[in-house]
Design a protein around this motif. Structure first.
Motif, PDB file in Angstrom:
ATOM      1  N   ILE A  11       0.831  -1.205   0.000  1.00 33.47           N
ATOM      2  CA  ILE A  11       0.000   0.000   0.000  1.00 33.47           C
ATOM      3  C   ILE A  11       0.864   1.253   0.000  1.00 33.47           C
ATOM      4  CG2 ILE A  11      -1.722   1.305   1.301  1.00 33.47           C
ATOM      5  CD1 ILE A  11      -2.737  -1.390   2.387  1.00 33.47           C
ATOM      6  N   LEU A  12       1.888   1.278   0.869  1.00 31.21           N
ATOM      7  CA  LEU A  12       2.745   2.463   0.953  1.00 31.21           C
ATOM      8  C   LEU A  12       3.497   2.696  -0.348  1.00 31.21           C
ATOM      9  CD1 LEU A  12       4.161   2.105   4.584  1.00 31.21           C
ATOM     10  CD2 LEU A  12       2.302   3.574   3.779  1.00 31.21           C
ATOM     11  N   ASN A  13       3.978   1.628  -0.968  1.00 29.20           N
ATOM     12  CA  ASN A  13       4.677   1.784  -2.246  1.00 29.20           C
ATOM     13  C   ASN A  13       3.747   2.325  -3.321  1.00 29.20           C
ATOM     14  OD1 ASN A  13       7.273   0.960  -1.525  1.00 29.20           O
ATOM     15  ND2 ASN A  13       6.770  -1.210  -1.768  1.00 29.20           N
ATOM     16  N   TYR A  14       2.521   1.800  -3.342  1.00 29.15           N
ATOM     17  CA  TYR A  14       1.578   2.249  -4.368  1.00 29.15           C
ATOM     18  C   TYR A  14       1.200   3.713  -4.167  1.00 29.15           C
ATOM     19  CZ  TYR A  14      -2.446   2.385  -7.458  1.00 29.15           C
ATOM     20  OH  TYR A  14      -3.321   2.712  -8.457  1.00 29.15           O
ATOM     21  N   ARG A  50      16.979   4.320  -7.642  1.00 25.65           N
ATOM     22  CA  ARG A  50      17.266   2.910  -7.371  1.00 25.65           C
ATOM     23  C   ARG A  50      16.064   2.226  -6.718  1.00 25.65           C
ATOM     24  NH1 ARG A  50      21.987  -0.152  -6.458  1.00 25.65           N
ATOM     25  NH2 ARG A  50      21.525  -2.066  -5.285  1.00 25.65           N
ATOM     26  N   HIS A  51      15.418   2.933  -5.789  1.00 29.18           N
ATOM     27  CA  HIS A  51      14.255   2.350  -5.114  1.00 29.18           C
ATOM     28  C   HIS A  51      13.183   1.958  -6.126  1.00 29.18           C
ATOM     29  CE1 HIS A  51      10.820   1.923  -2.402  1.00 29.18           C
ATOM     30  NE2 HIS A  51      10.170   2.735  -3.214  1.00 29.18           N
ATOM     31  N   SER A  52      12.950   2.812  -7.128  1.00 29.57           N
ATOM     32  CA  SER A  52      11.904   2.541  -8.114  1.00 29.57           C
ATOM     33  C   SER A  52      12.264   1.342  -8.979  1.00 29.57           C
ATOM     34  CB  SER A  52      11.677   3.778  -8.983  1.00 29.57           C
ATOM     35  OG  SER A  52      11.250   4.869  -8.195  1.00 29.57           O
ATOM     36  N   ILE A  53      13.541   1.242  -9.374  1.00 28.09           N
ATOM     37  CA  ILE A  53      13.982   0.074 -10.142  1.00 28.09           C
ATOM     38  C   ILE A  53      13.848  -1.194  -9.305  1.00 28.09           C
ATOM     39  CG2 ILE A  53      16.044  -1.072 -11.046  1.00 28.09           C
ATOM     40  CD1 ILE A  53      14.919   0.732 -13.057  1.00 28.09           C
ATOM     41  N   ASP A  54      14.223  -1.104  -8.037  1.00 27.35           N
ATOM     42  CA  ASP A  54      14.132  -2.259  -7.146  1.00 27.35           C
ATOM     43  C   ASP A  54      12.689  -2.735  -7.018  1.00 27.35           C
ATOM     44  OD1 ASP A  54      13.707  -3.402  -4.234  1.00 27.35           O
ATOM     45  OD2 ASP A  54      15.827  -3.703  -4.710  1.00 27.35           O
ATOM     46  N   VAL A  55      11.750  -1.782  -6.791  1.00 24.39           N
ATOM     47  CA  VAL A  55      10.336  -2.144  -6.666  1.00 24.39           C
ATOM     48  C   VAL A  55       9.835  -2.777  -7.958  1.00 24.39           C
ATOM     49  CG1 VAL A  55       8.004  -1.208  -6.432  1.00 24.39           C
ATOM     50  CG2 VAL A  55       9.820  -0.435  -4.894  1.00 24.39           C
ATOM     51  N   ILE A 105       9.735   9.090  -7.486  1.00 22.38           N
ATOM     52  CA  ILE A 105      10.167   8.042  -8.409  1.00 22.38           C
ATOM     53  C   ILE A 105      11.549   8.356  -8.977  1.00 22.38           C
ATOM     54  CG2 ILE A 105       9.688   7.094 -10.702  1.00 22.38           C
ATOM     55  CD1 ILE A 105       6.724   7.158  -9.910  1.00 22.38           C
ATOM     56  N   TYR A 106      11.839   9.642  -9.181  1.00 17.61           N
ATOM     57  CA  TYR A 106      13.114  10.012  -9.797  1.00 17.61           C
ATOM     58  C   TYR A 106      14.262   9.906  -8.798  1.00 17.61           C
ATOM     59  CZ  TYR A 106      10.343  11.645 -13.700  1.00 17.61           C
ATOM     60  OH  TYR A 106       9.493  11.705 -14.758  1.00 17.61           O
ATOM     61  N   GLY A 107      14.195  10.655  -7.719  1.00 19.53           N
ATOM     62  CA  GLY A 107      15.232  10.583  -6.697  1.00 19.53           C
ATOM     63  C   GLY A 107      16.595  10.997  -7.222  1.00 19.53           C
ATOM     64  N   SER A 108      17.602  10.907  -6.358  1.00 18.41           N
ATOM     65  CA  SER A 108      18.966  11.283  -6.746  1.00 18.41           C
ATOM     66  C   SER A 108      19.885  10.077  -6.868  1.00 18.41           C
ATOM     67  CB  SER A 108      19.542  12.265  -5.714  1.00 18.41           C
ATOM     68  OG  SER A 108      19.520  11.682  -4.417  1.00 18.41           O
ATOM     69  N   ASP A 109      19.445   8.924  -6.333  1.00 12.58           N
ATOM     70  CA  ASP A 109      20.306   7.731  -6.351  1.00 12.58           C
ATOM     71  C   ASP A 109      20.018   6.885  -7.584  1.00 12.58           C
ATOM     72  OD1 ASP A 109      17.772   7.224  -5.390  1.00 12.58           O
ATOM     73  OD2 ASP A 109      18.402   5.523  -4.150  1.00 12.58           O
ATOM     74  N   ARG A 110      20.302   7.444  -8.748  1.00 13.09           N
ATOM     75  CA  ARG A 110      20.055   6.719  -9.993  1.00 13.09           C
ATOM     76  C   ARG A 110      21.156   5.701 -10.253  1.00 13.09           C
ATOM     77  NH1 ARG A 110      18.449  12.182 -13.395  1.00 13.09           N
ATOM     78  NH2 ARG A 110      16.521  12.614 -12.243  1.00 13.09           N
TER      79      ARG A 110
END
Length: 486
Positions: A318-321, A372-377, A328-333
Motif C-alpha cells: 500500500i505504501l509503495n503504491y 534505485r528504489h523505483s527500479i528495485d520495486v 520516483i526520480y530521486g537522486s540515487d540513480r
C-alpha cells in the motif's frame, strides 16, 4: 417603446423655454442646460438620445461641448444638432469637424425643427438596434464556439425526441453521422445500455435532484467500459417544447469510486486475515504457555511471525503504491551495470534459483532516469509474479537489457510459468486485479503489484507491456525507460 431623452443647451432661457414647449408635447423627456459645463454633467447623468446645442455661448461654446461629447466613450455616438445664427460655410465645416450631425439655423422653423428631431431620433434608434443585434450576434458566435469546444456534449432534442442540434463532443460520444438515427433514444440504444433502466422510463421528464441517468458501454476485449451521465441542462421556456441535454464523460469518476470501494474492502480483508493468525497465536501462547512445551510454543510463534510478515508485506504494498510520483526520480540513480546486482539480490530474497541477466552489446554505462528504489520495486514485483504464477514456484527467469530508440532502454523479464488469457493480459495493469485466483485459488497481496509498476514507469515517461511468450509457456514483460543524456 421607451421615451426618447433630449438635452437642450442654450445660454438664453427664452430659447430653452420655446424649445421645451415645442418638443415636450411629443412625449420626449427634456433636460435643459444653460452652459457647456452643465450640459456635460447632464449628458453624463442621463445619457440623452439627442442633444440640441447652441453654438454661440459664453465660456465653453457649442463647438467645444460637441468635441467633449465625442471624446467621451459613453457619449461619443449621441447625435448632436447644432443651432446657430452663423450661416457661413466655415462655421458649418468646423461643426462637422468636431462631430455635429446636423445644423438648424436661427430663427428656426418649428415644423422643420420637429421633423429633423424626429428623423435624427429614428435613425439613432435604428443605429442602436443594429449595434445591439451585432453584439447579440457576436455573443451568439462566442457562445457557439464555447459550446463546440466544450468537454461536455450538448444536444437540443425536440418534443418527439429528435436530435435537432449536436455539438462536436456529442457527435463523438454518440458516433453521430449522416446515417445515424435522428431519434435520441434509438441512437444511444445502438451503442449503450441504459442505467438504471427505471430512470429512463420517464425520459425526457426531469428527475429528482441527485437521481442520475447513465449510458454505459460495457467493457470488451478491445475497449474499456465507458460511462456517460445524461442531464437535462435547462428547463425549456414557456411555449418551447425542446430540451437541452448535456452528456458528460464520468468514466474516471465511476471507476475511481469503484476502485476506492474495492480498495477499502480489500484493505479490510487483507489486514484482518494475517491479524487472525497473529492474535490467535499470541492468545494461545498467553493462555496456554504453562502447559505447552518449547516446541509447541515455537510452532505457534512461527505462525504468528508468518502472519506478521504477511501483514508487513501488505502494508508495504500500500505504501509503495501511494508513494508520490515525484519520489520516483530521486537522486540515487543506477547505471545499467547495477541491474545485475539488484536482480541477484531480489532473486535471493525470493528464493528464485534460476535467474539470468543478459546485457545487449549496444547498451552503455549510462544511468536510468529513475531512482534505485523505483527500479528495485519494479524488478521485485516482476520477479515475484514470475514465482507466484509458476506451477511449481520454481521459475526460470531471464532479464534482458536492450537498447531502444529516443535515448531509452528496454528491461525485458521473461519466465517459463503459465501463459495468460486475453482477459488477464488486458486487466493485468489495473489496480486490485488479482490474477492468482485463476492459477492457485489463493489471493496473495493487494493486487497492486503490476499497477504499481505501471505507475512508476508512466511517471518516468516510459512504457510497459505484457505478452505471452511465443517460444513456450510463460509471459514476457517489457519495461521501456529513459536514460540520462550522453
Amino acid at each position: 417603446m421607451d421615451r426618447s431623452t433630449i438635452l437642450l443647451v442654450d445660454d438664453n432661457p427664452q430659447i430653452l423655454a420655446i424649445l421645451s414647449d415645442l418638443l415636450r408635447p411629443l412625449d420626449y423627456r427634456i433636460f435643459c442646460a444653460m452652459n457647456g459645463n452643465e450640459a456635460l454633467e447632464l449628458a453624463a447623468a442621463h445619457r440623452p438620445d439627442l442633444v440640441l446645442l447652441d453654438v454661440m455661448m459664453p465660456g465653453m461654446d457649442g463647438f467645444s461641448v460637441c468635441q467633449a461629447l465625442r471624446a467621451d466613450p459613453q457619449l461619443a455616438k449621441v447625435p448632436v444638432i447644432m443651432i446657430t445664427a452663423l450661416d457661413d460655410r466655415a462655421s458649418r465645416l468646423r461643426g462637422f469637424e468636431v462631430g455635429a450631425d446636423d445644423f438648424i439655423g436661427k430663427p428656426f422653423d418649428y415644423v422643420e425643427l420637429r421633423t429633423r428631431v424626429s428623423t435624427v431620433l429614428r435613425l439613432n434608434r435604428y443605429r442602436l438596434l443594429l449595434e445591439e443585434q451585432e453584439r447579440t450576434n457576436i455573443e451568439k458566435a462566442r457562445f457557439a464556439w464555447v459550446v463546440e469546444q466544450s468537454d461536455d456534449g450538448y444536444l437540443i432534442i425536440t418534443a418527439d425526441d429528435q436530435i435537432q442540434y449536436s455539438n462536436q463532443r456529442a457527435r463523438e460520444l454518440l458516433s453521430l453521422n449522416e446515417d445515424s438515427p435522428k431519434a435520441f433514444l434509438s441512437c444511444v440504444a445502438c451503442q449503450y445500455n441504459f442505467a438504471p433502466q427505471q430512470m429512463w422510463d420517464s425520459w425526457p421528464q426531469p428527475l429528482p435532484e441527485g437521481a442520475p441517468r447513465m449510458l454505459v458501454r460495457p467493457e470488451t476485449a478491445t475497449a474499456a467500459e465507458f460511462w456517460i451521465q445524461v442531464d437535462l441542462a435547462v428547463q425549456p421556456p414557456s411555449g418551447d417544447d425542446r430540451h437541452v441535454v448535456r452528456l458528460r464523460d464520468v468514466t474516471s469518476q465511476i471507476t475511481s469510486q469503484r476502485d476506492m470501494w474495492t480498495f477499502h474492502a480489500m484493505v479490510a480483508h487483507k489486514m484482518r486475515t494475517p491479524l487472525v493468525s497473529i492474535l490467535g497465536g499470541l492468545n494461545l501462547i498467553h493462555d496456554s504457555a504453562a502447559t505447552m512445551d518449547s516446541a509447541g510454543i515455537k510452532r505457534v510463534a512461527g505462525v504468528a511471525i508468518a502472519g506478521s510478515r504477511r501483514l508487513q508485506g501488505e502494508i508495504e504494498d500500500i505504501l509503495n503504491y501511494m508513494r508520490p510520483p515525484t519520489d520516483i526520480y530521486g537522486s540515487d540513480r543506477i547505471t545499467l551495470d547495477d541491474i545485475d546486482a539488484i536482480v541477484a539480490e531480489i532473486a535471493s530474497d525470493l528464493q528464485i534459483a534460476e535467474v539470468e541477466t543478459i546485457h545487449h552489446d549496444q547498451c552503455d554505462h549510462r544511468r536510468i532516469m529513475i531512482a534505485r528504489h523505483s527500479i528495485d520495486v519494479t524488478l521485485r514485483e516482476l520477479l515475484e509474479n514470475a514465482r507466484k504464477f509458476h506451477p511449481t514456484g520454481t521459475p526460470l527467469v531471464r532479464v534482458t537489457i536492450l537498447p531502444a530508440a529516443n535515448n531509452q532502454i528496454i528491461l525485458r523479464v521473461a519466465d517459463d510459468g503459465a501463459s495468460l488469457s486475453p482477459e488477464q493480459i488486458a486487466s493485468a495493469w489495473r489496480p486490485y486485479y488479482q490474477g492468482e485466483r485463476s492459477f492457485t485459488g489463493q489471493v496473495e497481496g493487494m493486487g497492486l503489484g503490476l499497477a504499481l509498476v505501471a505507475r512508476i514507469v508512466y511517471a518516468a515517461g516510459g512504457r510497459c507491456a505484457i505478452i505471452n511468450r511465443s517460444d513456450g509457456p510463460g509471459v514476457m514483460v517489457e519495461i521501456t525507460l529513459p536514460l540520462t543524456p550522453h
